[in-house]
Design a protein around this motif. Structure first.
Motif, mmCIF file in Angstrom:
data_model
loop_
_atom_site.group_PDB
_atom_site.id
_atom_site.type_symbol
_atom_site.label_atom_id
_atom_site.label_comp_id
_atom_site.label_asym_id
_atom_site.label_seq_id
_atom_site.Cartn_x
_atom_site.Cartn_y
_atom_site.Cartn_z
ATOM 1 N N PHE A 150 35.985 46.387 48.627
ATOM 2 C CA PHE A 150 35.824 44.970 48.304
ATOM 3 C C PHE A 150 34.424 44.486 48.701
ATOM 4 O O PHE A 150 33.739 43.809 47.928
ATOM 5 N N ASP A 151 33.976 44.858 49.910
ATOM 6 C CA ASP A 151 32.638 44.477 50.372
ATOM 7 C C ASP A 151 31.559 45.216 49.591
ATOM 8 O O ASP A 151 30.526 44.640 49.225
ATOM 9 N N GLU A 152 31.809 46.501 49.320
ATOM 10 C CA GLU A 152 30.830 47.330 48.609
ATOM 11 C C GLU A 152 30.609 46.813 47.188
ATOM 12 O O GLU A 152 29.480 46.793 46.691
ATOM 13 N N MET A 153 31.678 46.391 46.544
ATOM 14 C CA MET A 153 31.594 45.885 45.170
ATOM 15 C C MET A 153 30.620 44.720 45.075
ATOM 16 O O MET A 153 29.778 44.661 44.182
ATOM 17 N N GLN A 154 30.704 43.810 46.018
ATOM 18 C CA GLN A 154 29.836 42.635 45.991
ATOM 19 C C GLN A 154 28.414 42.964 46.441
ATOM 20 O O GLN A 154 27.441 42.461 45.878
ATOM 21 N N GLY A 155 28.305 43.838 47.446
ATOM 22 C CA GLY A 155 26.992 44.144 47.989
ATOM 23 C C GLY A 155 26.130 44.992 47.084
ATOM 24 O O GLY A 155 24.930 44.741 46.933
ATOM 25 N N ILE A 156 26.729 46.001 46.439
ATOM 26 C CA ILE A 156 25.968 46.933 45.618
ATOM 27 C C ILE A 156 25.804 46.433 44.189
ATOM 28 O O ILE A 156 24.712 46.470 43.618
ATOM 29 N N THR A 157 26.882 45.961 43.599
ATOM 30 C CA THR A 157 26.851 45.598 42.177
ATOM 31 C C THR A 157 26.580 44.115 41.943
ATOM 32 O O THR A 157 26.144 43.728 40.864
ATOM 33 N N GLY A 158 26.894 43.294 42.936
ATOM 34 C CA GLY A 158 26.739 41.858 42.741
ATOM 35 C C GLY A 158 27.852 41.241 41.921
ATOM 36 O O GLY A 158 27.795 40.055 41.570
ATOM 37 N N LEU A 159 28.886 42.033 41.607
ATOM 38 C CA LEU A 159 30.012 41.501 40.838
ATOM 39 C C LEU A 159 30.796 40.498 41.674
ATOM 40 O O LEU A 159 30.989 40.683 42.873
ATOM 41 N N GLN A 160 31.251 39.449 41.025
ATOM 42 C CA GLN A 160 32.054 38.440 41.705
ATOM 43 C C GLN A 160 33.533 38.802 41.588
ATOM 44 O O GLN A 160 34.007 39.149 40.509
ATOM 45 N N PRO A 161 34.272 38.733 42.687
ATOM 46 C CA PRO A 161 35.707 39.060 42.626
ATOM 47 C C PRO A 161 36.465 38.078 41.754
ATOM 48 O O PRO A 161 36.064 36.918 41.609
ATOM 49 N N THR A 162 37.547 38.549 41.185
ATOM 50 C CA THR A 162 38.428 37.708 40.377
ATOM 51 C C THR A 162 39.733 37.490 41.130
ATOM 52 O O THR A 162 39.925 38.013 42.237
ATOM 53 N N ASP A 163 40.639 36.753 40.534
ATOM 54 C CA ASP A 163 41.930 36.540 41.184
ATOM 55 C C ASP A 163 42.678 37.854 41.367
ATOM 56 O O ASP A 163 43.410 38.042 42.350
ATOM 57 N N ILE A 164 42.476 38.814 40.444
ATOM 58 C CA ILE A 164 43.118 40.121 40.572
ATOM 59 C C ILE A 164 42.564 40.883 41.768
ATOM 60 O O ILE A 164 43.304 41.579 42.488
ATOM 61 N N THR A 165 41.254 40.757 42.008
ATOM 62 C CA THR A 165 40.637 41.412 43.164
ATOM 63 C C THR A 165 41.316 40.956 44.450
ATOM 64 O O THR A 165 41.599 41.768 45.345
ATOM 65 N N PHE A 166 41.575 39.667 44.549
ATOM 66 C CA PHE A 166 42.167 39.136 45.774
ATOM 67 C C PHE A 166 43.629 39.549 45.936
ATOM 68 O O PHE A 166 44.106 39.689 47.063
ATOM 69 N N ILE A 167 44.324 39.749 44.834
ATOM 70 C CA ILE A 167 45.700 40.265 44.951
ATOM 71 C C ILE A 167 45.666 41.649 45.584
ATOM 72 O O ILE A 167 46.444 41.962 46.494
ATOM 73 N N GLY A 168 44.727 42.504 45.128
ATOM 74 C CA GLY A 168 44.605 43.850 45.690
ATOM 75 C C GLY A 168 44.242 43.841 47.164
ATOM 76 O O GLY A 168 44.846 44.570 47.968
ATOM 77 N N THR A 169 43.271 43.021 47.552
ATOM 78 C CA THR A 169 42.841 42.999 48.955
ATOM 79 C C THR A 169 43.915 42.400 49.857
ATOM 80 O O THR A 169 44.125 42.869 50.987
ATOM 81 N N LEU A 170 44.613 41.379 49.375
ATOM 82 C CA LEU A 170 45.694 40.791 50.175
ATOM 83 C C LEU A 170 46.867 41.756 50.323
ATOM 84 O O LEU A 170 47.516 41.801 51.377
ATOM 85 N N GLN A 171 47.140 42.524 49.282
ATOM 86 C CA GLN A 171 48.188 43.551 49.390
ATOM 87 C C GLN A 171 47.802 44.600 50.424
ATOM 88 O O GLN A 171 48.646 45.085 51.184
ATOM 89 N N ALA A 172 46.512 44.945 50.456
ATOM 90 C CA ALA A 172 46.034 45.914 51.444
ATOM 91 C C ALA A 172 46.279 45.402 52.856
ATOM 92 O O ALA A 172 46.729 46.147 53.744
ATOM 93 N N CYS A 173 46.007 44.136 53.076
ATOM 94 C CA CYS A 173 46.250 43.540 54.393
ATOM 95 C C CYS A 173 47.738 43.517 54.723
ATOM 96 O O CYS A 173 48.147 43.788 55.860
#
Length: 647
Positions: A363-386
């Motif tokens: 999640f951190d690498e995606m934003q730092g390397i590519t500059g892509l902005q997370p979407t609502d789907i990204t947050f579902i994945g990260t929250l599930q991980a937590c």
């Protein structure tokens, strides 16, 4: 026509005229500047041939200059030159030039109007297409079948119905091209009844119209009607195959999707494309058909299908959901030009396998390397991980960052992840408060999450209170009733269990059956609790008895509290022994080489007793057992599970 809804969202005519004049002036200036001696005194017939054979926009500009020089553009004997120039500009992507040419034409005829409407429609200029259509009607010119076919490409279901009335007025309702356009509009809007009426009245049904009707059925989940029409088609192209395969895959018939995919390959034509393999890989993901998914991967590499980001993302999703996270990572690393969907697939893959720190790192690498902005789907994945790792502080911080840092408004799915995280961590009151204070109504999935946590942490009074409240609200989700039955059973209240069962029967609510599958030699075998329909049922039950004896010698004590029925202890034990996942494991043990891994897929959450048994079997047999249930993956090895008994 001034009050027609067709022009309610159209561009102002003065803006269109200004744009047209600007584009025409630009085209004329460029054309005059680039004109060559080749077109100084050509006959009009020759110029028409030159336009048809032009290979670049520069050639079209030169021809246009010659036509202007000789005043042939407005010559009444040569209207075809205007039409051919219009089409030539459009074919070379010069849409502004094409439409500007139309707007500078005095008294355009039906053919030029239709060409301009078609150009605007196929290039997404819907407002301009409708303005042109209204202008056509205002010019007292009657549209023909090609006009309607063109304007229908710009229609929504609402505007399509209005155009449909015009079609009927001009007696073109039976034209195959017009009818096909109408079917397509109604199909995309989900209006099955209207689509069916138009389709049934067609004297001749083309490949395109039949495919549009199949699409309509498939989108509504009526795969039986879609397949019946598909089978009646005399001719099928890859689009019709894709619609049918994807329809099966998207509506819970993955095995049918794969069988149809295999039939396509057996027929030899048409050739599968990227859309075909993405739909087939999605079907593999649903039933855990890893070997079939691997075969499709090999097929893609050996065919002319491009391994683009969409296909790679489908492979990542397939490998993740089929239990081979390592292969998912390999595909992800080799994916060209990763978009946010590919990153989301990999983050979700890590989360469902319990590799929570890897998901957060990505999640951190995606934003730092590519500059892509997370979407609502990204947050579902990260929250599930937590949630899978009990990372409460991290999860709350990520949830709050959605709105504060990214401007993303949480949806019910995000609240579900947060409530699951807090509930699993034992913070039930906090989870309950979040549900009560949400700015949206909680759905049955959210309530089920809280009830599951109540059961997990022994909060029976709160669980009973919530469940009975929901039942009073006429909730029809079978999971709510099952969880309440579980809560009653855990406290020994079998009268309560019976009450819930009777209530389900009265309301016609059927419990979703537990189904476990295992893939052996590219064939998926399905089991239900107490199943004896398998060809090797005798051998399976022999292995079950053998394993039951061995796990007891390793200290196994059946957790009969998970049995909902008021039975004797021995009967409860027998009931546990024939759970669907144990049947699948037993079949895997007798069907594969000693020491080889097993992959089991269950549609419901694995029960605590089967979780304990699977840990012991992994230790006794020396096998790695990967099990995917409704919540996550469990990797059993040498008597322990990757979830650390937190799921």
């Amino acid at each position: 026509m001034a009050s027609s809804p067709l022009i309610a969202t159209s561009l102002p005519q003065n803006q269109l005229t200004t744009a047209s004049a600007t584009a025409t002036a630009s085209a004329t200036a460029t054309a005059s500047a680039t004109a060559t001696a080749s077109f100084r005194n050509p006959p009009p017939e020759k110029l028409a041939v030159f336009i048809d054979n032009s290979h670049s926009v520069d050639e079209v500009l030169q021809i246009h200059a010659a036509i202007l020089r000789h005043n042939l553009l407005i010559h009444p004997r040569y209207p075809v030159l205007n039409l051919k120039l219009h089409r030539a500009y459009a074919s070379h992507g010069k849409i502004r030039h094409s439409l500007a040419l139309f707007h500078q034409t005095i008294d355009p005829d039906l053919f030029l109007f239709t060409a301009a409407i078609n150009t605007a429609s196929i290039n997404g200029l819907k407002d301009q297409a409708f303005l042109l259509y209204v202008q056509l009607l205002s010019s007292q010119i009657n549209p023909n079948e090609f006009t309607f076919s063109s304007i229908l490409k710009s229609c929504s279901t609402k505007s399509g119905k209005l155009i449909h009335t015009h079609v009927l007025k001009f007696g073109l309702g039976l034209d195959p091209y017009v009818a096909t356009g109408l079917v397509d509009i109604y199909a995309k809007g989900g209006d099955v009844v209207s689509a069916q009426k138009v389709f049934d009245r067609m004297p001749e049904r083309s490949l395109v119209s039949s495919t549009a009707m199949i699409t309509c059925y498939a989108k509504q989940g009526n795969v039986e009607a879609a397949r019946a029409l598909f089978d009646r088609m005399c001719e099928r192209d890859i689009v019709s195959w894709n619609v049918m395969i994807d329809g099966y895959s998207q509506h819970g018939f993955p095995s049918d999707a794969l069988m149809l995919f295999q039939k396509l390959l057996a027929d030899g034509k048409p050739k599968p494309d990227e859309i075909t393999v993405v739909a087939a890989l999605s079907a593999c993901s649903q039933i855990g058909a890893l070997e079939t998914g691997r075969w499709i991967h090999v097929f893609v590499n050996s065919s002319r299908i491009r391994l683009n980001v969409k296909v790679c993302t489908a492979l990542i999703d397939m490998y993740s959901k089929c239990g081979s996270l390592e292969e998912a990572v390999l595909v992800f690393n080799d994916t060209p030009r990763k978009d946010i969907v590919a990153w989301n697939a990999m983050i979700t893959g890590y989360a469902m396998h319990g590799y929570s720190q890897d998901a957060l790192r990505l999640f951190d690498e995606m934003q730092g390397i590519t500059g892509l902005q997370p979407t609502d789907i990204t947050f579902i994945g990260t929250l599930q991980a937590c949630a899978h790792a009990g990372l409460v502080n991290e999860g709350i911080q990520i949830f709050e960052s959605m709105g504060q840092e990214y401007g993303i408004k949480p949806k019910i799915e995000h609240y579900g992840c947060l409530v699951s995280l807090l509930g699993r961590a034992g913070q039930l009151k906090r989870a309950y408060e979040i549900i009560k204070n949400m700015n949206m109504e909680a759905d049955s999935v959210l309530w089920s999450s809280v009830l599951g946590s109540c059961k997990l942490h022994g909060e029976f009074m709160l669980g009973k209170e919530i469940a009975e409240y929901l039942i009073g609200q006429n909730i029809s989700n079978s999971g709510i009733y099952v969880l309440l039955s579980n809560i009653y059973a855990l406290v020994g209240d079998y009268e309560g269990v019976a009450k819930v069962r009777n209530l389900m029967k009265e309301k016609g609510i059927v419990k979703e059956p537990g189904i476990s599958t295992i893939e052996i030699d590219n064939k998926v075998h399905e089991f239900r609790a107490g199943d004896r329909e398998h060809l090797k049922s005798k051998e399976i039950y022999t292995m079950l008895r053998k394993m039951s004896e061995r796990i007891k010698s390793h200290g196994y004590v059946p957790n009969t509290n998970t049995v909902l029925h008021d039975l004797e202890e021995t009967e409860k034990e027998r009931s546990l022994q024939v759970h669907s996942e144990r049947l699948a494991i037993a079949y895997g043990l007798i069907s594969t080489k000693p020491g080889s891994p097993l992959k089991i897929f269950k549609n419901l959450r694995v029960c605590s007793d089967c979780h304990t048994v699977t840990k012991l079997i992994s230790k006794i047999t020396g096998r790695k057992i990967v099990m995917r249930d409704r919540n996550r993956f469990h990797h059993f090895s040498d008597g322990s599970c990757s979830c650390d008994d937190f799921w």
